[in-house]
Design an enzyme around this catalytic site. Structure first.
Site, PDB file in Angstrom:
ATOM      1  N   SER A   1       0.897  -1.152   0.013  1.00 56.44           N
ATOM      2  CA  SER A   1      -0.035   0.042   0.022  1.00 56.44           C
ATOM      3  C   SER A   1       0.944   1.234   0.063  1.00 56.44           C
ATOM      4  CB  SER A   1      -0.970   0.082   1.272  1.00 56.44           C
ATOM      5  OG  SER A   1      -1.481   1.265   1.631  1.00 56.44           O
TER       6      SER A   1
ATOM      7  N   TYR B   1      -1.320  -1.317  10.452  1.00 59.18           N
ATOM      8  CA  TYR B   1      -1.412  -1.482   9.006  1.00 59.18           C
ATOM      9  C   TYR B   1      -0.067  -1.008   8.257  1.00 59.18           C
ATOM     10  CZ  TYR B   1      -3.615  -1.164   4.330  1.00 59.18           C
ATOM     11  OH  TYR B   1      -3.802  -1.312   3.002  1.00 59.18           O
TER      12      TYR B   1
HETATM   13  N1  LIG Z   1      -8.930   0.315  -0.110  1.00 56.67           N
HETATM   14  C1  LIG Z   1      -7.757   0.704  -0.294  1.00 56.67           C
HETATM   15  O1  LIG Z   1      -7.997   1.963  -0.819  1.00 56.67           O
HETATM   16  C2  LIG Z   1      -6.288   0.125  -0.349  1.00 56.67           C
HETATM   17  C3  LIG Z   1      -5.250   0.780  -0.629  1.00 56.67           C
HETATM   18  C4  LIG Z   1      -4.140   0.331  -0.795  1.00 56.67           C
HETATM   19  C5  LIG Z   1      -3.956  -1.062  -0.581  1.00 56.67           C
HETATM   20  N2  LIG Z   1      -5.046  -1.828  -0.181  1.00 56.67           N
HETATM   21  C6  LIG Z   1      -4.898  -3.184  -0.043  1.00 56.67           C
HETATM   22  O2  LIG Z   1      -5.458  -3.974  -0.930  1.00 56.67           O
HETATM   23  C7  LIG Z   1      -6.051  -5.216  -0.198  1.00 56.67           C
HETATM   24  C8  LIG Z   1      -7.786  -4.941  -0.174  1.00 56.67           C
HETATM   25  O3  LIG Z   1      -8.086  -4.009   0.368  1.00 56.67           O
HETATM   26  P1  LIG Z   1      -9.804  -3.830   0.680  1.00 56.67           P
HETATM   27  O4  LIG Z   1      -9.919  -2.230   1.202  1.00 56.67           O
HETATM   28  O5  LIG Z   1     -10.501  -4.381  -0.292  1.00 56.67           O
HETATM   29  O6  LIG Z   1      -9.725  -4.737   2.106  1.00 56.67           O
HETATM   30  P2  LIG Z   1     -11.076  -5.331   2.543  1.00 56.67           P
HETATM   31  O7  LIG Z   1     -10.835  -5.459   4.119  1.00 56.67           O
HETATM   32  O8  LIG Z   1     -12.343  -4.813   2.046  1.00 56.67           O
HETATM   33  O9  LIG Z   1     -10.833  -7.003   2.119  1.00 56.67           O
HETATM   34  C9  LIG Z   1      -9.782  -7.824   2.862  1.00 56.67           C
HETATM   35  C10 LIG Z   1     -10.401  -9.146   2.515  1.00 56.67           C
HETATM   36  O10 LIG Z   1      -9.567  -9.856   3.215  1.00 56.67           O
HETATM   37  C11 LIG Z   1     -10.459 -10.997   3.823  1.00 56.67           C
HETATM   38  N3  LIG Z   1      -9.651 -11.554   5.090  1.00 56.67           N
HETATM   39  C12 LIG Z   1      -9.449 -11.166   6.321  1.00 56.67           C
HETATM   40  N4  LIG Z   1      -9.007 -11.648   7.234  1.00 56.67           N
HETATM   41  C13 LIG Z   1      -8.889 -12.933   6.606  1.00 56.67           C
HETATM   42  C14 LIG Z   1      -8.406 -14.242   6.748  1.00 56.67           C
HETATM   43  N5  LIG Z   1      -7.971 -14.468   8.279  1.00 56.67           N
HETATM   44  N6  LIG Z   1      -8.533 -15.112   5.868  1.00 56.67           N
HETATM   45  C15 LIG Z   1      -9.068 -15.079   4.829  1.00 56.67           C
HETATM   46  N7  LIG Z   1      -9.395 -14.041   4.422  1.00 56.67           N
HETATM   47  C16 LIG Z   1      -9.416 -12.833   5.231  1.00 56.67           C
HETATM   48  C17 LIG Z   1     -11.640 -10.112   4.394  1.00 56.67           C
HETATM   49  O11 LIG Z   1     -12.886 -11.062   4.722  1.00 56.67           O
HETATM   50  C18 LIG Z   1     -11.874  -9.266   3.060  1.00 56.67           C
HETATM   51  O12 LIG Z   1     -12.812  -9.849   2.118  1.00 56.67           O
HETATM   52  C19 LIG Z   1      -5.624  -5.015   0.947  1.00 56.67           C
HETATM   53  O13 LIG Z   1      -4.081  -5.932   0.915  1.00 56.67           O
HETATM   54  C20 LIG Z   1      -5.301  -3.724   1.420  1.00 56.67           C
HETATM   55  O14 LIG Z   1      -4.042  -3.335   2.293  1.00 56.67           O
HETATM   56  C21 LIG Z   1      -6.297  -1.141  -0.176  1.00 56.67           C
END
Ligand SMILES: NC(=O)c1ccc[n+]([C@@H]2O[C@H](COP(=O)([O-])OP(=O)(O)OC[C@H]3O[C@@H](n4cnc5c(N)ncnc54)[C@H](O)[C@@H]3O)[C@@H](O)[C@H]2O)c1
Length: 258
Positions: free
Chosen positions: A134, A147
């Site tokens: 990220s 995080y």
């Molecule tokens: N949302 C953003 O703007 C953003 C920005 C930069 C990076 N990211 C990265 O993108 C990725 C997705 O982000 P997001 O915002 O969609 O996150 P989110 O929280 O919506 O989704 C994360 C998913 O991981 C699953 N998860 C959590 N713990 C788990 C476990 N123990 N076993 C199996 N699955 C598990 C959750 O159920 C969920 O479906 C992440 O790695 C996040 O760090 C997101």
């Protein structure tokens, strides 16, 4: 369009908006996609062609069963996308239990899923791992410790995996998205994408949020043979966020005028 015909891809945490963007692009490129998540409703909402598996990646037995099942059902595994994450974080006040829980999902599980998948990836001849880091990996964000630390650790894990898995022909890279239309941003913006884009415009050179499929395109590139000489690299998919300083999009010097 990247070519992933006959490849099998595992996407952890795929039952989410960004996950869906990744899944759709991988499938459009020809890959068979397996999703491992603990979100039952999210899993149920995935297309029927996706092999949806309820699997907690912090559980070693569950991870072993997940990878073995992929081998049995699909005959192999070519791509692992470590996307699952938790935002569990109380900044400076985070308890030890929450530190360990956050790092367990975001870092340790990415390492363990990859390690469990290694024999199948080695057999593939096209093995590729893409870790999700990220913009938070490289900047100070007030009120957040777990995080950003976890995402910084994933950058280093990517380099270490790339080095130690290279003898098996496995490439390992990461993507670092900027603000992306996702469940968390949908929640905070009360579902108002236009408003979220406007707020994001000052922080991203592209002037808006990223879209899940834009992240998916870069994941698919890194997973494909088009990236055959790319390993241990981090790809910013952040619309220029990381290139902007604290002045953001507007000149700050004029603010000095009294
Ligand atoms: N949302 C953003 O703007 C953003 C920005 C930069 C990076 N990211 C990265 O993108 C990725 C997705 O982000 P997001 O915002 O969609 O996150 P989110 O929280 O919506 O989704 C994360 C998913 O991981 C699953 N998860 C959590 N713990 C788990 C476990 N123990 N076993 C199996 N699955 C598990 C959750 O159920 C969920 O479906 C992440 O790695 C996040 O760090 C997101």
């Amino acid at each position: 369009m990247h070519e992933l015909t006959d490849r099998v891809a595992l996407v952890t945490g795929g039952a989410t908006k960004i996950g869906r963007g990744v899944i759709d692009v991988l499938r459009d490129a020809g890959a068979t996609v397996v999703v491992a998540d603990i979100d039952d409703a999210g899993l149920a909402a995935l297309p029927s062609e996706v092999d949806s598996q309820r699997s907690d990646i912090t559980d070693d037995d569950a991870v072993a069963a997940l990878i073995a099942g992929i081998g049995e059902r699909h005959g192999g595994l070519d791509i692992v996308v470590n996307l699952a994450a938790t935002y569990l974080d109380e900044g400076a006040e985070t308890s030890r239990a929450d530190w360990l829980a956050g790092l367990n999902v975001n870092v340790v599980s990415a390492a363990r899923v990859s390690a469990e998948a290694r024999p199948l990836l080695a057999r593939s001849g096209h093995g590729s791992i893409v870790n999700f880091t990220s913009i938070s990996s490289g900047i100070a964000q007030t009120g957040r410790w777990v995080y950003p630390v976890s995402k910084a650790a994933l950058l280093q894990l990517t380099r270490l995996q790339a080095l130690d898995y290279a003898p098996d022909g496995i490439r390992v890279n990461s993507v670092s998205p900027g603000w992306t239309w996702s469940n968390v941003i949908e929640g905070v913006s009360e579902g108002n994408l236009d408003h979220a884009d406007r707020v994001a415009s000052d922080f991203h050179i592209r002037g808006r949020l990223g879209r899940p499929e834009e992240v998916g395109q870069v994941v698919a590139f890194l997973a494909s043979d088009a990236a055959s000489f790319v390993t241990a690299a981090d790809y910013a998919v952040d619309g220029g966020y990381s290139a902007l300083g604290p002045e953001r999009q507007s000149p700050a010097i004029p603010l000095l005028a009294p």
